[in-house]
Design a protein around this motif. Structure first.
Motif, PDB file in Angstrom:
ATOM      1  N   UNK A 170       0.838  -1.268  -0.013  1.00 32.01           N
ATOM      2  CA  UNK A 170       0.030  -0.010  -0.015  1.00 32.01           C
ATOM      3  C   UNK A 170       0.739   1.338   0.075  1.00 32.01           C
ATOM      4  N   UNK A 171       1.980   1.283   0.917  1.00 35.70           N
ATOM      5  CA  UNK A 171       2.706   2.400   1.012  1.00 35.70           C
ATOM      6  C   UNK A 171       3.507   2.721  -0.669  1.00 35.70           C
ATOM      7  N   UNK A 172       3.566   1.490  -1.287  1.00 35.45           N
ATOM      8  CA  UNK A 172       4.310   1.914  -2.460  1.00 35.45           C
ATOM      9  C   UNK A 172       3.209   2.386  -3.619  1.00 35.45           C
ATOM     10  N   UNK A 173       2.140   1.935  -3.473  1.00 31.66           N
ATOM     11  CA  UNK A 173       1.097   2.679  -4.528  1.00 31.66           C
ATOM     12  C   UNK A 173       0.775   3.916  -4.131  1.00 31.66           C
ATOM     13  N   UNK A 174       0.704   4.519  -2.827  1.00 36.43           N
ATOM     14  CA  UNK A 174       0.900   5.935  -2.448  1.00 36.43           C
ATOM     15  C   UNK A 174       1.944   6.594  -2.835  1.00 36.43           C
ATOM     16  N   UNK A 175       3.228   6.354  -2.793  1.00 38.09           N
ATOM     17  CA  UNK A 175       4.003   7.058  -3.384  1.00 38.09           C
ATOM     18  C   UNK A 175       4.074   7.183  -4.778  1.00 38.09           C
ATOM     19  N   UNK A 176       3.591   5.949  -5.530  1.00 34.80           N
ATOM     20  CA  UNK A 176       3.365   6.410  -6.947  1.00 34.80           C
ATOM     21  C   UNK A 176       2.389   7.380  -7.241  1.00 34.80           C
ATOM     22  N   UNK A 177       1.352   7.340  -6.624  1.00 31.47           N
ATOM     23  CA  UNK A 177       0.317   8.213  -6.922  1.00 31.47           C
ATOM     24  C   UNK A 177       0.911   9.735  -6.277  1.00 31.47           C
ATOM     25  N   UNK A 178       1.475   9.934  -5.383  1.00 32.11           N
ATOM     26  CA  UNK A 178       2.016  11.101  -4.791  1.00 32.11           C
ATOM     27  C   UNK A 178       3.084  11.778  -6.018  1.00 32.11           C
ATOM     28  N   UNK A 179       3.943  10.857  -6.462  1.00 29.78           N
ATOM     29  CA  UNK A 179       4.967  11.329  -7.559  1.00 29.78           C
ATOM     30  C   UNK A 179       4.111  11.548  -8.732  1.00 29.78           C
ATOM     31  N   UNK A 180       3.099  10.904  -9.019  1.00 31.79           N
ATOM     32  CA  UNK A 180       2.338  11.569 -10.364  1.00 31.79           C
ATOM     33  C   UNK A 180       1.941  12.800 -10.045  1.00 31.79           C
ATOM     34  N   UNK A 181       1.307  13.177  -9.108  1.00 27.21           N
ATOM     35  CA  UNK A 181       0.702  14.178  -8.769  1.00 27.21           C
ATOM     36  C   UNK A 181       1.590  15.408  -8.552  1.00 27.21           C
ATOM     37  N   UNK A 182       2.662  15.116  -7.996  1.00 23.54           N
ATOM     38  CA  UNK A 182       3.882  16.120  -7.938  1.00 23.54           C
ATOM     39  C   UNK A 182       4.158  16.402  -9.307  1.00 23.54           C
ATOM     40  N   UNK A 183       4.496  15.290 -10.316  1.00 19.86           N
ATOM     41  CA  UNK A 183       4.885  15.763 -11.557  1.00 19.86           C
ATOM     42  C   UNK A 183       3.974  16.504 -12.379  1.00 19.86           C
ATOM     43  N   UNK A 184       2.475  16.161 -12.015  1.00 19.18           N
ATOM     44  CA  UNK A 184       1.445  16.804 -12.830  1.00 19.18           C
ATOM     45  C   UNK A 184       1.578  18.334 -12.355  1.00 19.18           C
ATOM     46  N   UNK A 185       1.461  18.512 -11.132  1.00 23.00           N
ATOM     47  CA  UNK A 185       1.519  19.913 -10.554  1.00 23.00           C
ATOM     48  C   UNK A 185       2.820  20.703 -11.272  1.00 23.00           C
ATOM     49  N   UNK A 186       3.962  20.151 -11.067  1.00 22.89           N
ATOM     50  CA  UNK A 186       5.089  20.839 -11.800  1.00 22.89           C
ATOM     51  C   UNK A 186       5.027  21.120 -13.227  1.00 22.89           C
ATOM     52  N   UNK A 187       4.608  20.230 -13.900  1.00 18.77           N
ATOM     53  CA  UNK A 187       4.334  20.421 -15.094  1.00 18.77           C
ATOM     54  C   UNK A 187       3.257  21.606 -15.556  1.00 18.77           C
ATOM     55  N   UNK A 188       2.147  21.443 -14.820  1.00 22.17           N
ATOM     56  CA  UNK A 188       1.403  22.459 -14.966  1.00 22.17           C
ATOM     57  C   UNK A 188       1.977  23.816 -14.688  1.00 22.17           C
ATOM     58  N   UNK A 189       2.741  24.034 -13.550  1.00 20.19           N
ATOM     59  CA  UNK A 189       3.547  25.386 -13.213  1.00 20.19           C
ATOM     60  C   UNK A 189       4.492  25.503 -14.438  1.00 20.19           C
ATOM     61  N   UNK A 190       5.160  24.768 -15.031  1.00 18.08           N
ATOM     62  CA  UNK A 190       5.905  24.975 -16.196  1.00 18.08           C
ATOM     63  C   UNK A 190       5.066  25.683 -17.316  1.00 18.08           C
ATOM     64  N   UNK A 191       3.861  25.010 -17.969  1.00 19.01           N
ATOM     65  CA  UNK A 191       3.014  25.217 -18.684  1.00 19.01           C
ATOM     66  C   UNK A 191       2.762  26.630 -18.561  1.00 19.01           C
ATOM     67  N   UNK A 192       2.198  26.861 -17.303  1.00 15.04           N
ATOM     68  CA  UNK A 192       1.771  28.192 -17.065  1.00 15.04           C
ATOM     69  C   UNK A 192       2.801  29.270 -17.095  1.00 15.04           C
ATOM     70  N   UNK A 193       4.017  28.948 -16.599  1.00 17.91           N
ATOM     71  CA  UNK A 193       5.181  30.010 -16.740  1.00 17.91           C
ATOM     72  C   UNK A 193       5.337  30.146 -18.213  1.00 17.91           C
TER      73      UNK A 193
END
Length: 100
Positions: free
Chosen positions: A1-24
């Motif tokens: 379960x913690x591994x699945x949560x880490x994967x989801x957390x990494x995905x959301x961090x990458x998504x947020x950073x990608x959106x921030x880069x696109x907005x910039x």
């Protein structure tokens, strides 16, 4: 379960950073377009060309002369003039104190 949560957390961090880069990137593009529009309006009002227009006109002028491609269409005229030069030696001032 913690591994699945880490994967989801990494995905959301990458998504947020990608959106921030696109907005910039979009905001930087918008700022450039606004600056271009304002300089063109200033050009229409004052009649003085903006810097980018002067730079592109110079580039266009030099590209017509084939100076950018390395080929020179104008050959240097050969000079047949002979210049006489008087030769003389130049002596340095000598100091008694020399550095070691």
């Amino acid at each position: 379960m913690p591994r699945f949560a880490n994967q989801i957390l990494r995905f959301f961090i990458k998504l947020v950073l990608g959106l921030m880069a696109a907005v910039f990137a979009v905001s930087l593009l918008a700022a450039g377009l606004i600056a271009l529009a304002l300089s063109l309006i200033k050009w229409l009002v004052t009649g003085k060309k903006p810097g980018f227009a002067i730079a592109f006109s110079r580039f266009r002028r030099f590209s017509r002369q084939n100076n950018w491609s390395g080929r020179f269409s104008q050959k240097r005229p050969e000079t047949s003039d002979v210049v006489d030069v008087e030769v003389h030696e130049v002596h340095e001032a000598r100091n008694d104190k020399r550095l070691p």
